[in-house]
Design a protein around this motif. Sequence first.
Motif, PDB file in Angstrom:
ATOM      1  N   ARG A   4      14.271 -36.072 -65.648  1.00 35.29           N
ATOM      2  CA  ARG A   4      14.109 -34.851 -64.871  1.00 35.29           C
ATOM      3  C   ARG A   4      13.152 -35.494 -63.691  1.00 35.29           C
ATOM      4  O   ARG A   4      13.009 -34.892 -62.828  1.00 35.29           O
ATOM      5  CB  ARG A   4      13.140 -33.692 -65.300  1.00 35.29           C
ATOM      6  N   PHE A   5      12.319 -36.202 -64.120  1.00 35.69           N
ATOM      7  CA  PHE A   5      10.866 -36.774 -63.150  1.00 35.69           C
ATOM      8  C   PHE A   5      10.981 -38.274 -62.928  1.00 35.69           C
ATOM      9  O   PHE A   5      11.128 -38.889 -64.055  1.00 35.69           O
ATOM     10  CB  PHE A   5       9.529 -36.327 -63.896  1.00 35.69           C
ATOM     11  N   THR A   6      10.892 -38.819 -61.862  1.00 36.38           N
ATOM     12  CA  THR A   6      10.727 -40.243 -61.744  1.00 36.38           C
ATOM     13  C   THR A   6       9.084 -40.623 -62.086  1.00 36.38           C
ATOM     14  O   THR A   6       8.372 -39.738 -62.036  1.00 36.38           O
ATOM     15  CB  THR A   6      11.018 -40.574 -60.125  1.00 36.38           C
ATOM     16  N   GLU A   7       9.076 -41.769 -62.387  1.00 37.57           N
ATOM     17  CA  GLU A   7       7.855 -42.365 -62.634  1.00 37.57           C
ATOM     18  C   GLU A   7       6.744 -41.871 -61.479  1.00 37.57           C
ATOM     19  O   GLU A   7       5.445 -41.624 -61.660  1.00 37.57           O
ATOM     20  CB  GLU A   7       7.594 -44.006 -62.818  1.00 37.57           C
ATOM     21  N   GLU A   8       7.103 -41.981 -60.188  1.00 39.16           N
ATOM     22  CA  GLU A   8       6.171 -41.627 -58.918  1.00 39.16           C
ATOM     23  C   GLU A   8       5.759 -40.096 -59.272  1.00 39.16           C
ATOM     24  O   GLU A   8       4.806 -39.784 -59.190  1.00 39.16           O
ATOM     25  CB  GLU A   8       6.861 -41.987 -57.662  1.00 39.16           C
ATOM     26  N   GLN A   9       6.747 -39.453 -59.581  1.00 39.77           N
ATOM     27  CA  GLN A   9       6.589 -37.984 -59.618  1.00 39.77           C
ATOM     28  C   GLN A   9       5.638 -37.559 -61.005  1.00 39.77           C
ATOM     29  O   GLN A   9       4.534 -36.556 -60.829  1.00 39.77           O
ATOM     30  CB  GLN A   9       7.835 -37.033 -60.010  1.00 39.77           C
ATOM     31  N   ILE A  10       5.698 -38.435 -61.924  1.00 41.38           N
ATOM     32  CA  ILE A  10       5.031 -38.258 -63.140  1.00 41.38           C
ATOM     33  C   ILE A  10       3.599 -38.585 -62.778  1.00 41.38           C
ATOM     34  O   ILE A  10       2.713 -37.732 -63.212  1.00 41.38           O
ATOM     35  CB  ILE A  10       5.533 -39.189 -64.371  1.00 41.38           C
ATOM     36  N   VAL A  11       3.153 -39.983 -62.194  1.00 41.43           N
ATOM     37  CA  VAL A  11       1.934 -40.020 -61.532  1.00 41.43           C
ATOM     38  C   VAL A  11       1.348 -39.028 -60.841  1.00 41.43           C
ATOM     39  O   VAL A  11       0.266 -38.733 -61.096  1.00 41.43           O
ATOM     40  CB  VAL A  11       2.152 -41.485 -60.888  1.00 41.43           C
ATOM     41  N   ARG A  12       2.366 -38.242 -59.938  1.00 44.23           N
ATOM     42  CA  ARG A  12       1.765 -37.311 -59.253  1.00 44.23           C
ATOM     43  C   ARG A  12       1.210 -36.225 -59.928  1.00 44.23           C
ATOM     44  O   ARG A  12       0.122 -35.404 -59.950  1.00 44.23           O
ATOM     45  CB  ARG A  12       2.406 -36.855 -58.050  1.00 44.23           C
ATOM     46  N   ILE A  13       2.306 -35.671 -60.815  1.00 47.64           N
ATOM     47  CA  ILE A  13       1.846 -34.530 -61.915  1.00 47.64           C
ATOM     48  C   ILE A  13       0.484 -34.864 -62.427  1.00 47.64           C
ATOM     49  O   ILE A  13      -0.267 -34.070 -62.788  1.00 47.64           O
ATOM     50  CB  ILE A  13       3.144 -34.408 -62.716  1.00 47.64           C
ATOM     51  N   LEU A  14       0.433 -36.052 -63.117  1.00 46.92           N
ATOM     52  CA  LEU A  14      -0.696 -36.338 -63.809  1.00 46.92           C
ATOM     53  C   LEU A  14      -1.867 -36.365 -63.096  1.00 46.92           C
ATOM     54  O   LEU A  14      -3.324 -36.027 -63.371  1.00 46.92           O
ATOM     55  CB  LEU A  14      -0.771 -37.835 -64.603  1.00 46.92           C
ATOM     56  N   GLN A  15      -2.021 -36.839 -61.815  1.00 49.97           N
ATOM     57  CA  GLN A  15      -3.134 -36.710 -60.789  1.00 49.97           C
ATOM     58  C   GLN A  15      -3.692 -35.124 -60.439  1.00 49.97           C
ATOM     59  O   GLN A  15      -4.704 -34.973 -60.282  1.00 49.97           O
ATOM     60  CB  GLN A  15      -2.764 -37.392 -59.398  1.00 49.97           C
ATOM     61  N   GLU A  16      -2.366 -34.504 -60.319  1.00 49.70           N
ATOM     62  CA  GLU A  16      -2.734 -32.920 -60.256  1.00 49.70           C
ATOM     63  C   GLU A  16      -3.316 -32.334 -61.469  1.00 49.70           C
ATOM     64  O   GLU A  16      -4.134 -31.591 -61.265  1.00 49.70           O
ATOM     65  CB  GLU A  16      -1.310 -32.463 -60.061  1.00 49.70           C
ATOM     66  N   ALA A  17      -3.084 -32.926 -62.458  1.00 49.55           N
ATOM     67  CA  ALA A  17      -3.522 -32.553 -63.945  1.00 49.55           C
ATOM     68  C   ALA A  17      -5.063 -32.848 -63.740  1.00 49.55           C
ATOM     69  O   ALA A  17      -5.719 -31.986 -64.631  1.00 49.55           O
ATOM     70  CB  ALA A  17      -2.816 -32.974 -65.124  1.00 49.55           C
TER      71      ALA A  17
END
Length: 87
Positions: A4-17
Motif C-alpha cells: 500500500r505504501f512505498t518506502e518513500e511514503q513510509i519514511v514520510r509517515i515515520l517523520q510525521e510520527a
Amino acid sequence: MKKRFTEEQIVRILQEAERAQTDQEIIRKYNISDTTFYRWKKLYGGMGVSEVKRLKELERENAKLKKLLAEQMLVNEALKEVVEKKW
C-alpha cells in the motif's frame, strides 16, 4: 501481495510520527496496524527519503551480483566436470 505504501511514503509517515504527539494518531490516520508501524520504525527509523532510495538501489545491485556469482559458479562446476572426465 501489493504494497500500500512505498518506502518513500513510509519514511514520510515515520517523520510525521516523530512530530505527532503519539504513535497511535499516525496509526489511526493511515489505517495501519501497530505491528506494521513498529516494523517500519525498526527498518526505516531515522532514515531520510534519499537514504531509502540509495538502500533500495544497493539491494538491487546486490541481487544482480549474487545472480552473476551463482551463474559463474555453475559454469565453473561444469568445467570441472568436463576436465575430470577421463578421455
